[in-house]
Design a protein around this motif. Structure first.
Motif, PDB file in Angstrom:
ATOM      1  N   TRP A  55       9.790   8.182 -11.554  1.00  0.00           N
ATOM      2  CA  TRP A  55      10.663   7.878 -12.633  1.00  0.00           C
ATOM      3  C   TRP A  55      10.391   6.450 -12.805  1.00  0.00           C
ATOM      4  N   ALA A  56      10.223   6.108 -14.086  1.00  0.00           N
ATOM      5  CA  ALA A  56      10.201   4.553 -14.312  1.00  0.00           C
ATOM      6  C   ALA A  56      11.071   4.116 -15.492  1.00  0.00           C
ATOM      7  N   ALA A  57      11.572   2.901 -15.249  1.00  0.00           N
ATOM      8  CA  ALA A  57      12.588   2.603 -16.021  1.00  0.00           C
ATOM      9  C   ALA A  57      12.311   0.867 -16.378  1.00  0.00           C
ATOM     10  N   GLU A  58      12.303   0.569 -17.425  1.00  0.00           N
ATOM     11  CA  GLU A  58      11.984  -0.914 -17.664  1.00  0.00           C
ATOM     12  C   GLU A  58      13.029  -1.716 -18.424  1.00  0.00           C
ATOM     13  N   ARG A  88       2.494   3.264 -23.988  1.00  0.00           N
ATOM     14  CA  ARG A  88       1.335   3.235 -23.336  1.00  0.00           C
ATOM     15  C   ARG A  88       1.095   4.729 -22.518  1.00  0.00           C
ATOM     16  N   LEU A  89       2.117   5.610 -22.557  1.00  0.00           N
ATOM     17  CA  LEU A  89       2.122   6.607 -22.008  1.00  0.00           C
ATOM     18  C   LEU A  89       0.760   7.706 -22.325  1.00  0.00           C
ATOM     19  N   PRO A  90       0.429   8.416 -21.525  1.00  0.00           N
ATOM     20  CA  PRO A  90      -0.630   9.652 -22.149  1.00  0.00           C
ATOM     21  C   PRO A  90       0.238  10.563 -22.721  1.00  0.00           C
ATOM     22  N   ALA A  91      -0.496  11.357 -23.642  1.00  0.00           N
ATOM     23  CA  ALA A  91       0.421  12.504 -24.274  1.00  0.00           C
ATOM     24  C   ALA A  91       1.282  13.516 -23.522  1.00  0.00           C
ATOM     25  N   THR A 132       0.785  -1.126  -0.162  1.00  0.00           N
ATOM     26  CA  THR A 132      -0.003  -0.048   0.133  1.00  0.00           C
ATOM     27  C   THR A 132       0.944   1.209   0.076  1.00  0.00           C
ATOM     28  N   ALA A 133       2.078   1.234   0.494  1.00  0.00           N
ATOM     29  CA  ALA A 133       2.921   2.286   0.368  1.00  0.00           C
ATOM     30  C   ALA A 133       3.128   2.857  -0.926  1.00  0.00           C
ATOM     31  N   HIS A 134       3.075   1.847  -1.940  1.00  0.00           N
ATOM     32  CA  HIS A 134       3.074   2.311  -3.341  1.00  0.00           C
ATOM     33  C   HIS A 134       1.495   2.394  -4.160  1.00  0.00           C
ATOM     34  N   TRP A 171       0.322   7.508  -8.374  1.00  0.00           N
ATOM     35  CA  TRP A 171       1.560   7.432  -9.434  1.00  0.00           C
ATOM     36  C   TRP A 171       1.082   7.330 -10.646  1.00  0.00           C
ATOM     37  N   ARG A 172       1.776   7.999 -11.671  1.00  0.00           N
ATOM     38  CA  ARG A 172       1.250   7.716 -12.987  1.00  0.00           C
ATOM     39  C   ARG A 172       1.576   6.380 -13.620  1.00  0.00           C
ATOM     40  N   VAL A 173       2.513   5.689 -12.689  1.00  0.00           N
ATOM     41  CA  VAL A 173       2.987   4.557 -13.383  1.00  0.00           C
ATOM     42  C   VAL A 173       1.890   3.420 -13.414  1.00  0.00           C
ATOM     43  N   HIS A 174       0.671   3.730 -12.562  1.00  0.00           N
ATOM     44  CA  HIS A 174      -0.234   2.734 -12.255  1.00  0.00           C
ATOM     45  C   HIS A 174      -1.076   2.624 -13.695  1.00  0.00           C
ATOM     46  N   GLY A 175      -1.059   4.023 -14.315  1.00  0.00           N
ATOM     47  CA  GLY A 175      -1.861   3.937 -15.636  1.00  0.00           C
ATOM     48  C   GLY A 175      -1.345   3.036 -16.686  1.00  0.00           C
ATOM     49  N   ILE A 176       0.095   2.939 -16.696  1.00  0.00           N
ATOM     50  CA  ILE A 176       0.655   2.135 -17.782  1.00  0.00           C
ATOM     51  C   ILE A 176       1.173   0.550 -17.376  1.00  0.00           C
ATOM     52  N   THR A 177       0.583   0.094 -16.157  1.00  0.00           N
ATOM     53  CA  THR A 177       1.186  -1.280 -15.718  1.00  0.00           C
ATOM     54  C   THR A 177       0.121  -1.877 -14.963  1.00  0.00           C
ATOM     55  N   PRO A 178      -1.260  -1.903 -15.408  1.00  0.00           N
ATOM     56  CA  PRO A 178      -2.179  -2.541 -14.973  1.00  0.00           C
ATOM     57  C   PRO A 178      -2.083  -4.049 -14.929  1.00  0.00           C
TER      58      PRO A 178
END
Length: 194
Positions: free
Chosen positions: A121-124, A92-95, A6-8, A13-20
């Motif tokens: 920041w996200a890195a893959e 997958r990122l929004p504009a 739950t700390a995350h 975070w914006r990352v939630h929208g690209i990693t469902p």
């Protein structure tokens, strides 16, 4: 220090929208006390990191074995990475995030930056076993300061990927992460002194 999921997940975070379709594997509080504007230093320290200089001999040996197995079995070959086996999460990122800075590139580790904001920041990376995301964020520490937080999100590649993640779980938690946290803290203190 390991944190509850739950700390995350409780943060917007914006990352939630690209990693469902990714599973959250770990959330860690990083030993990086600082002020509200210190997030760029954490990102810079991270991209300069290297598994070969981990302070733990056991962790270094495990990373070396993993890289050798990857070469032997073709897990990390050119056709296994982001843009080959899997599409980049940048697609997958929004504009607004796509138009923004992806973030710095790594010196030696097989990660690629996806997006960078003032506090996230996200890195893959991808190979034959998984598609993984390292998510760093800059959060209030509850005492008036800030600190880094790291979440690891993973999408295993089929049954083999799930078995691989299950097999490495004890090593991640007992052998890899404790010295990694010490190294992050040591690097942080040294970079703050500079």
């Amino acid at each position: 220090m390991k944190l509850p999921d739950t700390a995350h997940t409780a943060k917007p975070w914006r990352v939630h929208g690209i990693t469902p379709d990714f599973r959250l594997y770990d959330v860690w509080a990083l030993p990086t006390p600082g002020g509200p504007d210190d997030f760029p230093l954490l990102v810079r320290n991270t991209v300069e990191g290297d598994t070969s200089d981990n302070p733990s001999r056991v962790a270094r040996a495990l990373f070396a074995i993993r890289w050798k197995l990857g070469r032997l079995f073709g897990w990390d070959g050119p056709g296994a990475g982001v843009g080959s086996r899997v599409a980049t999460l940048r697609d997958r990122l929004p504009a607004d995030l796509r138009a923004g800075d992806a973030g710095p590139e790594f010196a030696t580790l097989p990660f690629r930056s996806v997006f960078l904001t003032d506090d996230e920041w996200a890195a893959e990376m991808s190979n034959r076993t998984v598609h993984a995301v390292m998510h760093l964020s800059w959060v209030p520490d509850g005492t008036g300061g800030y600190r880094g937080q790291m979440a690891v999100l993973v999408k295993p590649n089929g049954l083999f990927g799930r078995a691989y993640m299950a097999a490495i779980a004890p090593f991640r938690h007992l052998v890899v992460y404790p010295p990694l946290m010490r190294e992050i803290g040591d690097t942080w203190r040294a970079s703050r002194r500079r």
